[in-house]
Design an enzyme around this catalytic site. Structure first.
Site, mmCIF file in Angstrom:
data_model
loop_
_atom_site.group_PDB
_atom_site.id
_atom_site.type_symbol
_atom_site.label_atom_id
_atom_site.label_comp_id
_atom_site.label_asym_id
_atom_site.label_seq_id
_atom_site.Cartn_x
_atom_site.Cartn_y
_atom_site.Cartn_z
ATOM 1 N N ASP A 67 0.816 -1.294 0.029
ATOM 2 C CA ASP A 67 -0.020 -0.008 0.054
ATOM 3 C C ASP A 67 0.921 1.216 -0.020
ATOM 4 O O ASP A 67 0.198 2.351 -0.108
ATOM 5 C CB ASP A 67 -0.931 -0.085 1.089
ATOM 6 C CG ASP A 67 -0.301 -0.233 2.568
ATOM 7 O OD1 ASP A 67 0.924 -0.173 2.551
ATOM 8 O OD2 ASP A 67 -1.143 0.069 3.336
ATOM 9 N N LYS A 136 -1.216 -9.323 3.013
ATOM 10 C CA LYS A 136 -0.687 -8.892 3.838
ATOM 11 C C LYS A 136 -1.547 -7.970 4.779
ATOM 12 O O LYS A 136 -2.121 -7.157 4.208
ATOM 13 C CB LYS A 136 0.613 -8.345 3.557
ATOM 14 C CG LYS A 136 1.513 -7.831 4.778
ATOM 15 C CD LYS A 136 2.928 -7.516 4.423
ATOM 16 C CE LYS A 136 3.151 -6.039 3.840
ATOM 17 N NZ LYS A 136 2.694 -5.018 4.791
ATOM 18 N N GLU A 205 8.867 -4.593 10.643
ATOM 19 C CA GLU A 205 9.559 -3.397 10.479
ATOM 20 C C GLU A 205 10.019 -2.184 11.418
ATOM 21 O O GLU A 205 9.306 -2.188 12.490
ATOM 22 C CB GLU A 205 8.288 -2.631 9.399
ATOM 23 C CG GLU A 205 8.856 -1.230 8.886
ATOM 24 C CD GLU A 205 7.810 -0.517 7.986
ATOM 25 O OE1 GLU A 205 8.364 0.648 7.745
ATOM 26 O OE2 GLU A 205 6.879 -1.405 7.773
#
Length: 290
Positions: A67, A136, A205
């Site tokens: 995204d 995801k 992340e």
């Protein structure tokens, strides 16, 4: 499938033609981690278009239709305005341009958080319209029931924990996560929860390196790092970042090329040749038939 090219004489464009080559699968990706270790780290990059997918596919195990296309392609300030329509359109393009890598499509903000049923409707649409292999979604313990719901119904899910861009407003920015004991404990709990729920892999992340290392060692599923640790089972970056197409990138990005500089030089040369009438030449124009 692998990609060869045929020339379309009507448009002078080279079009991809599939040649036999078996595409990687979600189970194959999961099996790359054996007895808690991955001998050959997984390579993952983002792709949003057919052409980029064609270029990246031979070298990647996974292609992520992230995204992040909201910022990279559409110039939006964050990922929050990305829609399901956008993800489906770009996901289908990447699948058409790839024949080797597992294609994973991000579920955009607001398309899955409401309930597992909402998530199933969104995820099933993504897979049906794109031909991708998996979705995801962001979130740890809070999303574990949703991950389980999808996994039990045949939808492979890659989880995403740590710095989760869709939650940027709640997190207060894009700073690294895990600097306090409370946050470290939460990240560990998130990792355990998504793995237990059935995620086939997890992106970690923007977390403190030692946390990423510990999570990698503690989970049986592949841990893919971005701003995490070289010890992870794989790595992912936004392709446009690592290719040097943007002036500013996150600290964890290494620029492997300066495509922005190359493009600038090429366009400057083109503009100069147009203005001085050195382009086009006889090689780029058509003479009358005899």
């Amino acid at each position: 499938m692998s990609t060869t090219y045929t020339l379309d004489t009507s448009t002078s464009r080279a079009n991809p033609t599939p040649a036999p080559l078996k595409r990687l699968t979600v189970p194959a990706i999961k099996r790359r981690k054996f007895e808690g270790a991955t001998k050959q780290p997984l390579v993952m990059l983002t792709a949003y278009t057919v052409r980029m997918a064609q270029l990246l596919d031979p070298h990647c195990d996974l292609l992520l239709v992230g995204d992040s296309l909201g910022q990279v392609i559409y110039g939006l300030p964050s990922t929050l305005a990305v829609t399901l329509d956008m993800m489906c359109a770009h996901g289908a393009a990447v699948v058409r341009g790839s024949y080797h890598a597992v294609v994973v499509v991000d579920m955009p903000f607001g398309s899955y958080e409401g309930s597992p049923e909402q998530a199933f409707a969104s995820a099933s649409r993504i897979l049906a319209e794109t031909g991708a292999a998996a979705v995801k979604l962001e979130g740890g313990e809070a999303m574990a029931p949703t991950i389980a719901f999808l996994s039990q119904r045949g939808i492979p899910v890659m989880a995403h924990i740590g710095l989760t861009p869709q939650a940027v407003n709640a997190l207060g920015g894009y700073a690294a996560r895990g600097r306090s004991q409370e946050e470290e404990a939460r990240i560990h709990a998130d990792a355990k929860a998504v793995a237990h729920a059935g995620a086939f892999a997890v992106v970690v992340e923007g977390v403190v390196e030692t946390i990423a290392r510990e999570i990698t060692d503690s989970l049986d599923i592949p841990v893919i790092g971005i701003g995490a640790s070289a010890h992870c089972d794989g790595q992912v970056l936004v392709a446009e970042d690592m290719l040097g197409l943007f002036d500013r990138t996150a600290r964890f990005v290494k620029r492997f090329e300066d495509l922005a500089g190359r493009i600038t030089t090429a366009v400057e040369t083109y503009a100069d040749e147009v203005r001085t009438r050195r382009f086009p030449t006889d090689e780029q124009t058509y003479a009358p038939r005899d």
